[in-house]
Write a protein that holds these residues in place. Structure first.
Motif, PDB file in Angstrom:
ATOM      1  N   THR A   1       0.981  -0.890  -0.126  1.00 43.42           N
ATOM      2  CA  THR A   1       0.183   0.065   0.065  1.00 43.42           C
ATOM      3  C   THR A   1       0.940   1.347   0.055  1.00 43.42           C
ATOM      4  N   GLN A   2       1.905   1.412   0.779  1.00 42.32           N
ATOM      5  CA  GLN A   2       2.782   2.310   0.998  1.00 42.32           C
ATOM      6  C   GLN A   2       3.530   2.618  -0.463  1.00 42.32           C
ATOM      7  N   PHE A   3       3.874   1.494  -1.241  1.00 43.24           N
ATOM      8  CA  PHE A   3       4.653   1.768  -2.545  1.00 43.24           C
ATOM      9  C   PHE A   3       3.469   2.125  -3.657  1.00 43.24           C
ATOM     10  N   VAL A   4       2.145   1.868  -3.417  1.00 42.12           N
ATOM     11  CA  VAL A   4       1.392   2.189  -4.536  1.00 42.12           C
ATOM     12  C   VAL A   4       0.978   4.059  -4.094  1.00 42.12           C
ATOM     13  N   ILE A   5       1.024   4.254  -2.817  1.00 38.12           N
ATOM     14  CA  ILE A   5       0.755   5.721  -2.587  1.00 38.12           C
ATOM     15  C   ILE A   5       2.193   6.318  -2.865  1.00 38.12           C
ATOM     16  N   ASP A   6       3.264   6.157  -2.611  1.00 38.88           N
ATOM     17  CA  ASP A   6       4.511   6.727  -2.981  1.00 38.88           C
ATOM     18  C   ASP A   6       4.672   6.797  -4.492  1.00 38.88           C
ATOM     19  N   SER A   7       4.453   5.586  -5.305  1.00 39.46           N
ATOM     20  CA  SER A   7       4.775   5.818  -6.569  1.00 39.46           C
ATOM     21  C   SER A   7       3.605   6.433  -7.641  1.00 39.46           C
ATOM     22  N   THR A   8       2.585   6.848  -6.945  1.00 42.51           N
ATOM     23  CA  THR A   8       1.465   7.634  -7.655  1.00 42.51           C
ATOM     24  C   THR A   8       1.348   8.919  -6.974  1.00 42.51           C
ATOM     25  N   ALA A   9       2.226   9.522  -6.119  1.00 47.67           N
ATOM     26  CA  ALA A   9       1.922  10.733  -5.633  1.00 47.67           C
ATOM     27  C   ALA A   9       2.099  11.788  -6.348  1.00 47.67           C
ATOM     28  N   ASN A  10       2.724  11.569  -7.840  1.00 46.37           N
ATOM     29  CA  ASN A  10       2.800  12.824  -8.419  1.00 46.37           C
ATOM     30  C   ASN A  10       1.889  12.668  -9.718  1.00 46.37           C
ATOM     31  N   LEU A  11       1.277  11.736  -9.695  1.00 44.52           N
ATOM     32  CA  LEU A  11       0.237  11.705 -10.993  1.00 44.52           C
ATOM     33  C   LEU A  11      -0.950  12.455 -10.631  1.00 44.52           C
ATOM     34  N   LYS A  12      -1.279  13.298 -11.778  1.00 44.37           N
ATOM     35  CA  LYS A  12      -2.350  14.098 -11.760  1.00 44.37           C
ATOM     36  C   LYS A  12      -3.347  14.020 -12.945  1.00 44.37           C
ATOM     37  N   THR A  13      -2.823  13.713 -14.313  1.00 38.75           N
ATOM     38  CA  THR A  13      -3.629  13.764 -15.297  1.00 38.75           C
ATOM     39  C   THR A  13      -3.744  12.407 -15.661  1.00 38.75           C
TER      40      THR A  13
END
Length: 101
Positions: A2-14
């Motif tokens: 879960t933390q990996f998903v959170i960290d790896s998607t932190a900058n995805l906006k579009t």
């Protein structure tokens, strides 16, 4: 994980950025609702009744038995709770924010 998903998607906006993520792309980035020509809309609140209606309407007898077996339960499943209990409140909020749209 879960933390990996959170960290790896932190900058995805579009949508373009999210499309690069294969496994945990949010639903809104995978499917444009308006792109489909729906003939029937089923609601989660009345899913069992709506499924029976669809099976009858489309004469899908081969699905009737599957539907009946799937909906026979002794009690509702709560197995997903054990996974959510392992997350911190902060992690839950971060996941919610990622998939909010």
């Amino acid at each position: 994980f879960t933390q990996f998903v959170i960290d790896s998607t932190a900058n995805l906006k579009t949508l373009k950025e999210w499309k690069k993520v294969v496994c945990w792309t949010p639903y809104w980035a995978q499917c444009g609702v308006c792109a489909h020509d729906f003939q029937l809309i089923m609601k989660l609140e009345t899913m069992e009744e709506d499924e029976r209606f669809l099976i009858t309407l489309a004469d899908l007898q081969e699905l009737k038995e599957v539907h009946e077996k799937r909906n026979v339960r002794s009690s509702p499943s709560t197995s997903h709770h054990k996974y959510f209990q392992q997350l911190s409140t902060h992690q839950m909020l971060q996941l919610h924010q990622r998939y909010l749209l």
